[in-house]
Design an enzyme around this catalytic site. Structure first.
Site, PDB file in Angstrom:
ATOM      1  N   ASP A  11      -0.475   1.737  14.256  1.00 42.71           N
ATOM      2  CA  ASP A  11      -1.724   1.185  13.758  1.00 42.71           C
ATOM      3  C   ASP A  11      -2.173   2.126  12.639  1.00 42.71           C
ATOM      4  OD1 ASP A  11      -4.219  -0.205  13.695  1.00 42.71           O
ATOM      5  OD2 ASP A  11      -5.083   1.423  14.903  1.00 42.71           O
ATOM      6  N   ASP A  13      -5.921   2.353  11.046  1.00 45.47           N
ATOM      7  CA  ASP A  13      -7.275   2.896  11.228  1.00 45.47           C
ATOM      8  C   ASP A  13      -7.384   3.554  12.600  1.00 45.47           C
ATOM      9  OD1 ASP A  13      -7.932   1.761   8.798  1.00 45.47           O
ATOM     10  OD2 ASP A  13      -8.773  -0.044   9.685  1.00 45.47           O
TER      11      ASP A  13
HETATM   12  C1  BG6 Z   1      -8.783  -2.786  11.929  1.00 45.13           C
HETATM   13  C2  BG6 Z   1     -10.093  -2.085  12.253  1.00 45.13           C
HETATM   14  O1  BG6 Z   1      -7.828  -1.854  11.560  1.00 45.13           O
HETATM   15  O2  BG6 Z   1      -8.965  -3.683  10.845  1.00 45.13           O
HETATM   16  C3  BG6 Z   1     -11.191  -3.105  12.494  1.00 45.13           C
HETATM   17  O3  BG6 Z   1      -9.912  -1.291  13.402  1.00 45.13           O
HETATM   18  C4  BG6 Z   1     -11.297  -4.028  11.294  1.00 45.13           C
HETATM   19  O4  BG6 Z   1     -12.409  -2.433  12.715  1.00 45.13           O
HETATM   20  C5  BG6 Z   1      -9.944  -4.695  11.053  1.00 45.13           C
HETATM   21  O5  BG6 Z   1     -12.298  -5.041  11.504  1.00 45.13           O
HETATM   22  C6  BG6 Z   1      -9.957  -5.620   9.852  1.00 45.13           C
HETATM   23  O6  BG6 Z   1     -10.137  -4.849   8.690  1.00 45.13           O
HETATM   24  P1  BG6 Z   1     -10.286  -5.441   7.245  1.00 45.13           P
HETATM   25  O7  BG6 Z   1      -9.960  -4.269   6.356  1.00 45.13           O
HETATM   26  O8  BG6 Z   1      -9.304  -6.561   7.101  1.00 45.13           O
HETATM   27  O9  BG6 Z   1     -11.689  -5.906   7.090  1.00 45.13           O
HETATM   28 MG    MG Z   2      -7.075   1.240  14.936  1.00 52.47          MG
END
Ligand code: BG6
Ligand code: MG
Length: 223
Positions: A11, A13
């Site tokens: 993953d 984030d």
């Molecule tokens: C994930 C995060 O990696 O991505 C979430 O943990 C986030 O919090 C999701 O909502 C979607 O992210 P993005 O960048 O497409 O808005």
């Molecule tokens: Mg994550």
């Protein structure tokens, strides 16, 4: 002897970098527009969850309805605020020692993919200087349904041609660990949250001192 770990999926984030606080401040700013205060506790439930599903949850928590058009506009605005912050990321924002682990995978010819629910994953990877490290990048643009659905991880394993029961998913979010378990992967939770740790096969607090052996032994001993 056949290797226990054939491939890995990371993953982004919360595992390779930390952007949860940036998502949080952008969602909080949006919700404040209709007088809803998004608490850190509720925000935890948004970890790993797609942008659309996150907005739907915030609207539900604040008892607010919106048309599809309004939702699209809200998501666009939130994303602009978020990207303004993402733009400030540098390779220093890569979590400490993560690269050492990727180096070890490379030395051992163990393939690895990115499996992030974010539609901004490629932008973030570039900002933290990791784009070249990943041969396979699967992100929020590759699936219709996000975590806890396992589709994204399954696609990553298919791309690497790896056996899911020998592929480790590294995840900081409960939704991500659930997705890994549903997909039949080896699930390693990462970071400070308790919920993912409770359901994963093995847990890591940080990347410091983590080797392939640490992960293999951890998975063997804990299971
Ligand atoms: C994930 C995060 O990696 O991505 C979430 O943990 C986030 O919090 C999701 O909502 C979607 O992210 P993005 O960048 O497409 O808005
Ligand atoms: Mg994550």
């Amino acid at each position: 002897m056949e290797k226990l770990i054939q491939a890995c999926i990371f993953d982004l984030d919360g595992v390779l970098t930390e952007t949860a606080h940036l998502h949080y401040s952008s969602w909080k700013r949006l919700a404040a527009e209709w007088g809803f205060d998004l608490s850190p506790e509720l925000n935890k439930q948004l970890k790993g969850v797609s942008r659309k599903a996150s907005l739907d949850l915030i609207l539900k928590w604040s008892d607010k309805t919106a048309t599809d058009e309004e939702k699209a506009e809200m998501m666009e605005r939130k994303n602009q605020w978020y990207l303004e912050e993402v733009d400030k990321l540098t390779p220093n924002d890569c979590l400490p020692y993560a690269i050492d682990f990727l180096d070890e995978l490379d030395r051992n010819n163990i393939p690895y993919a990115l499996g992030s629910g974010s539609k901004n994953a490629k932008t973030i990877l570039a900002k933290i200087g990791l784009t070249q490290r990943f041969k396979w990048i699967l992100d929020g643009n590759d699936v219709q349904i996000g975590k806890p659905n396992p589709k994204l991880f399954i696609k990553a394993a298919e791309a690497m041609n790896s056996d899911r029961s020998k592929t480790v998913v590294f995840e900081d979010a409960e939704a991500g660990i659930s997705a890994a378990l549903k997909g039949g992967f080896l699930a390693v939770s990462f970071g400070r949250d308790e919920e993912p740790k409770r359901i994963s096969h093995f847990h890591l607090n940080s990347w410091e001192g983590v080797s392939l052996e640490t992960v293999e032994l951890g998975l063997l001993i804990e299971n």
